[in-house]
Each structure stands twice: as C-alpha cells, then as structure tokens.
Design a protein around this motif. Structure first.
Motif, PDB file in Angstrom:
ATOM      1  N   PRO A  94      26.843 -38.664  46.877  1.00 47.59           N
ATOM      2  CA  PRO A  94      26.602 -37.535  45.967  1.00 47.59           C
ATOM      3  C   PRO A  94      27.848 -36.972  45.293  1.00 47.59           C
ATOM      4  O   PRO A  94      27.787 -36.494  44.169  1.00 47.59           O
ATOM      5  N   THR A  95      28.986 -36.994  45.968  1.00 50.21           N
ATOM      6  CA  THR A  95      30.175 -36.352  45.393  1.00 50.21           C
ATOM      7  C   THR A  95      31.148 -37.332  44.761  1.00 50.21           C
ATOM      8  O   THR A  95      32.121 -36.908  44.126  1.00 50.21           O
ATOM      9  N   LEU A  96      30.926 -38.626  44.924  1.00 53.10           N
ATOM     10  CA  LEU A  96      31.948 -39.604  44.577  1.00 53.10           C
ATOM     11  C   LEU A  96      32.304 -39.601  43.085  1.00 53.10           C
ATOM     12  O   LEU A  96      33.477 -39.759  42.720  1.00 53.10           O
ATOM     13  N   ALA A  97      31.320 -39.440  42.226  1.00 53.81           N
ATOM     14  CA  ALA A  97      31.602 -39.443  40.791  1.00 53.81           C
ATOM     15  C   ALA A  97      32.564 -38.326  40.422  1.00 53.81           C
ATOM     16  O   ALA A  97      33.479 -38.508  39.612  1.00 53.81           O
ATOM     17  N   ARG A  98      32.387 -37.153  41.034  1.00 52.45           N
ATOM     18  CA  ARG A  98      33.279 -36.030  40.719  1.00 52.45           C
ATOM     19  C   ARG A  98      34.676 -36.258  41.297  1.00 52.45           C
ATOM     20  O   ARG A  98      35.677 -35.870  40.687  1.00 52.45           O
ATOM     21  N   GLU A  99      34.747 -36.857  42.480  1.00 48.48           N
ATOM     22  CA  GLU A  99      36.057 -37.169  43.054  1.00 48.48           C
ATOM     23  C   GLU A  99      36.841 -38.094  42.114  1.00 48.48           C
ATOM     24  O   GLU A  99      38.021 -37.859  41.816  1.00 48.48           O
ATOM     25  N   ILE A 100      36.173 -39.147  41.657  1.00 44.18           N
ATOM     26  CA  ILE A 100      36.820 -40.102  40.752  1.00 44.18           C
ATOM     27  C   ILE A 100      37.199 -39.413  39.442  1.00 44.18           C
ATOM     28  O   ILE A 100      38.284 -39.635  38.891  1.00 44.18           O
ATOM     29  N   ALA A 419      31.860 -40.399  35.721  1.00 44.57           N
ATOM     30  CA  ALA A 419      33.059 -40.471  36.555  1.00 44.57           C
ATOM     31  C   ALA A 419      34.298 -40.735  35.711  1.00 44.57           C
ATOM     32  O   ALA A 419      35.380 -40.925  36.256  1.00 44.57           O
ATOM     33  N   GLU A 420      34.149 -40.759  34.409  1.00 39.23           N
ATOM     34  CA  GLU A 420      35.246 -41.049  33.484  1.00 39.23           C
ATOM     35  C   GLU A 420      35.430 -39.862  32.540  1.00 39.23           C
ATOM     36  O   GLU A 420      34.517 -39.526  31.771  1.00 39.23           O
ATOM     37  N   PRO A 421      36.575 -39.165  32.598  1.00 36.14           N
ATOM     38  CA  PRO A 421      36.770 -38.010  31.715  1.00 36.14           C
ATOM     39  C   PRO A 421      36.558 -38.325  30.241  1.00 36.14           C
ATOM     40  O   PRO A 421      36.160 -37.457  29.467  1.00 36.14           O
ATOM     41  N   GLN A 422      36.839 -39.579  29.828  1.00 39.21           N
ATOM     42  CA  GLN A 422      36.684 -39.964  28.429  1.00 39.21           C
ATOM     43  C   GLN A 422      35.343 -40.648  28.156  1.00 39.21           C
ATOM     44  O   GLN A 422      35.144 -41.218  27.087  1.00 39.21           O
ATOM     45  N   GLY A 423      34.421 -40.609  29.157  1.00 43.36           N
ATOM     46  CA  GLY A 423      33.150 -41.310  28.995  1.00 43.36           C
ATOM     47  C   GLY A 423      32.355 -40.851  27.786  1.00 43.36           C
ATOM     48  O   GLY A 423      31.804 -41.652  27.032  1.00 43.36           O
TER      49      GLY A 423
END
Length: 515
Positions: A94-100, A419-423
């Motif tokens: 659940p949290t992994l996308a935000r961690e990345i 999970a990508e700031p530029q997504g």
C-alpha cells in the motif's frame, strides 16, 4: 540497544512530539522532523511515525525547497515505510508507490548533485531497495551503480548488487551468461567483504554482510572465479564496421539501451547486441510463432526508436530536407527541424510499446480483457477498486511484478497514484504530441503567450524525457521476457501428463534478409 539507551531515546521522542514544529523556522522544523523519524523508526513507535508524517505534510505546505527538501523527501520516504517493514512480501504494497515517489523526487532535485556524498549515497541506495521490493531489479541495480560512482566502497550497495546479480543470473537460460553474472556477483561480494568497504550502521549492515559472505562462498563452490578472471570476459571487443557505428554503439552502451542483460553489468562491448528473446513456451500447434513474432516486432520498434532518438539528439546542423521550408520566427523561438521530429517519433514509439506489452500479456495470460480496454496501466485489475488479478498476484513472478510496478510510473486518470514525480508530465507530453500541439522550444525557460494552444517543452528537456522513456521501454521488454520464463516454469508441473509436440526453432534473419 541497551535498556538505558532505549529509555533515553524514548524520552527524546516524547519531548520532540510535545514541543512540535509550530513557530519554528524551516531548518529547525525540518531537522526535528527528520530526527523524530529516525528515532521513532528505530524504536518501533507508531505514534512518533504518525506525528512525523503530519509534520512532513505541514512542511510541504510551507513550500520548503532547496537542499533541505532533499533531506525531507528522504526522511518522509522512511517514515512512510515504517509501517511496511517486517511485513510479508506481496505484489501489492500500500505505501510503496509513495516511498518511491519521494525518494525519486529527492534524487531528481536540481541540487541533489551538490548534496554531501553521504546523502546522495543513502538516497540512491534506499531508492534501489524500494525498487527491488517492487520487483524492478534492473532499475535497482542501476541505482546501486550510481551509488558506487559517488562512493566506490559503499558497502550496502556492493552487498545489494552482489545478491541482485545472482538473482538475475537465475532468470537466464544460457549457461555461459549465467556464469558471467555469477562471476560479477562474486566480484561485488568480494568488494563488500574487503576492509575498504564502508558501512554506516551495525545491526542491519552485519546481517547483510553475513548474507553476502555466504553468497560469495556459495559461488566459489561451483564456479572457477579465478579461471574466468584470467580470461577477462568483459574486455572490450568492438565489432563496429565504421566510426559512425562505433559512436552509436558506445552511446547505447553508456545509456544502458541494448536489449541485452550484459548491459546491466556495465558499458562493456560484450553487450552490444539485442539478444533478449522469449523463453521456450507452449503454444497451440496451429499458431506456433504468434507470441515470438509479436515480441520480435516490439524489439524492432524499440531499436528503431533508439536510432531515431540518437540521430535526433546528436544532430548538429539542419538536414537538407529542412532547407527552403519557410517557417515564421515566432516567440518563444520554436525548434523546428527533422532532428526534433525524430525525437518526437522516438517518444511516440517508446510510449506505444507499453500498451502493446499490455496487449501481449492479455493474450499470453488469457485474461479475456476486450482489446479496446487493454492498457498497460489498467491491465492488472478488473477495475480501479478491485485487487490485483489472481493470475498475477498468486505467483512469485518478479518479472510481471516489475511490470505492474513500472505501470505506476504512468498517469492516465486524475485518481492515479503514481510512483514517478514526472509521470503526469510524461502522459501530458504524449497527449499533446498525439492529439494537440506540442511546441518544442529552443529556449530553456520559454514564456507561453496568453491562451496559447501549445504545451511548451524546451528542446533539452524534451530530449531527456524521450531518453528516460526509451530506458523504461528497454526494461519493460526485458521484464516481459523474464515474466514469460517464470510463468512457463510455473505452468510446467500441470503439463506433466499432457503430450506436447516440439516445434523446431526458426532460423534468425540475416541482416540482408531484414530488407
């Protein structure tokens, strides 16, 4: 940690939470937030972690920037991860996308290269760790490689690379390829065990050192590491026929763009072929090559996009086809030439490969999703509110797991968590490129006129994004090949009593036959 140390740290944790960060300047508030995160994580205090996360959000609203933003993003990723540590591995974290997301935002900060080496190493190492949890092991290897460019003796990244290269070896069918990966893994493990290796903490680092030592000894039990070293298997062997070809292949190697696992070992000439293909797989006898031919088509599109991007980025002067084309010198100055159109074509092709991979998986896994509803982002669930399809999540297939998590780099709807700031920017550029008006400008900071129809992107920035997208496409195709291999191994026991007819391998096209 002794009882006395634990008591002291708990007291500091309590004091920090009681005092808060209201009324404190950004530097003091940020330092206290990161300190609380470190203490709460070490003590396993959920209340401290929850408090720190509230403070991170408050500092985000303040608009803290510069080098301090890097430290805050690093600490925030660690705080978010605190609830995940020690849990059972599964596809959906659940949290992994935000961690990345926050670690990537730290690494992509323009001031990151000016940060202390220790901060850069920890950010990149942790990002690699999170990508590994997501199955994205090729990209994790690259993060740890970047750590070693900053500090060649950073022990944790040496340990991580050694274990990951050994795991990568298990995905390869060719015996010689496996041996080379194991040999490099042994080399990294040896460096991790050397007296020069640098470690920051005691407990976790000791565990990783012991695991790496066991791996080193295991490789030595079956591999003649000294004999392979004497052969120098990674020595340069330039097979280019011309200087132009040499320059192109060197560019591909340095950017890790060959569809070849050896390129993940580094920029060695042994990797200068696009050798990745599908593992042996079971198909209907009346359609024996449908998957193989589809994969080959995607490979060809990828290598063509790679060449177009190379030409577009390396062009130094207008092409003769640009001569005599009358174009207005509007402001901000546009970049209008064949070279830019080649970069655009490479961007289009690269982006389209992801939905094609989704189409491939839908057919291979027999998911039954209607063709018009298949996208790379939505492939994995029946709808947004459903869990990951059981056909995927019930397996240990890290190739498909990597593709699932790679899909979180892409933005399709306003509800997508990426999970990508530029997504969002990648998707926006593609949308304007395909359906609207993308204006590539010569200026690095163009000012758009009021109510302009265009999305403006500086040429340098656009080229960098096209290269990033091409790298993602490269890893996606390799993950797809790995995923098919894992799935075939999983299916094999169920076929033990099913008669199978072996289909002879097709010969490879010669270079002359490709025209």
């Amino acid at each position: 940690m002794t009882d006395e140390e634990r008591q002291r740290k708990n007291a500091i944790c309590d004091r920090l939470m009681k005092e808060g960060i209201d009324g404190r300047d950004d530097v003091d508030a940020g330092s206290r937030t990161c300190w609380l995160t470190e203490l709460a994580g070490e003590l396993g205090r959920k209340d401290g972690v929850a408090c720190a996360l509230v403070w991170y959000e408050a500092l985000e609203q303040r608009g803290v920037s510069g080098k301090q933003a890097i430290a805050l993003d690093f600490g925030r990723a660690n705080a978010i991860a605190a609830d995940r540590y020690g849990t059972e591995w599964k596809w959906e974290q659940p949290t992994l996308a935000r961690e990345i997301f926050y670690l990537r935002r730290a690494v992509s900060n323009p001031l990151f290269v000016q940060s202390p080496a220790s901060i850069r190493c920890m950010c990149l190492n942790n990002l690699g760790n999170r990508l590994q949890v997501a199955g994205r092991e090729i990209e994790a290897l690259d993060c740890w490689r970047r750590v070693l460019e900053v500090e060649p003796n950073f022990g944790m990244s040496l340990c991580n690379r050694a274990r990951m290269l050994a795991a990568y070896a298990e995905t390869l069918d060719d015996r010689d390829e496996k041996a080379l990966f194991y040999w490099v893994a042994h080399r990294e493990a040896s460096a991790a065990m050397a007296p020069t290796a640098l470690y920051a903490t005691v407990h976790n680092d000791e565990l990783n050192r012991n695991r790496t030592k066991e791996l080193k000894e295991w490789i030595e039990s079956f591999l003649d590491v000294r004999g392979i070293a004497a052969l120098d298997p990674l020595k340069e062997r330039d097979l280019s026929d011309t200087e132009e070809e040499h320059d192109y292949r060197l560019w591909c190697l340095s950017n890790c763009l060959f569809l070849n696992p050896f390129n993940d070992l580094g920029g060695y000439s042994v990797a200068t072929t696009d050798s990745v293909g599908l593992a042996a797989h079971v198909v209907r006898v009346d359609a024996p090559y449908r998957l193989e031919s589809f994969f080959d088509q995607m490979k060809q599109e990828y290598v063509s996009a790679r060449w177009l991007l190379y030409e577009g980025l390396k062009a130094k002067m207008p092409h003769f086809s640009d001569k005599g084309v009358l174009l207005a010198a509007t402001e901000p100055k546009p970049s209008l030439c064949l070279a830019v159109e080649k970069i655009k074509a490479a961007y289009r092709i690269s982006y389209s490969l992801f939905d094609k991979i989704g189409f491939f998986i839908n057919a291979y896994m027999e998911l039954g999703i209607p063709e018009r509803q298949v996208t790379f982002r939505t492939l994995w669930r029946a709808d947004d509110k459903q869990p990951i399809r059981g056909a995927f999540d019930q397996t240990g297939n890290w190739g498909f797991c990597a593709l699932y998590w790679l899909s979180t780099d892409f933005f399709e709807t306003v509800n997508d968590e990426v999970a990508e700031p530029q997504g969002r920017r990648l998707s926006e550029i593609r949308n304007f490129l395909e359906h609207k008006y993308l204006r590539v400008t010569a200026e690095e900071s163009p000012n758009a006129p009021p109510d302009d129809l265009a999305l403006m992107v500086p040429r340098g920035q656009f080229g960098a994004k096209a290269l990033h997208l091409l790298k993602l496409a490269r890893t996606a195709l390799i993950y797809l090949a790995i995923g098919v291999r894992f799935e075939e191994q999983r299916r094999e026991p169920a076929r033990s009593n099913v008669p199978l007819e072996e289909i002879p391998s097709m010969p490879h096209l010669t270079d002359a036959d490709k025209m």
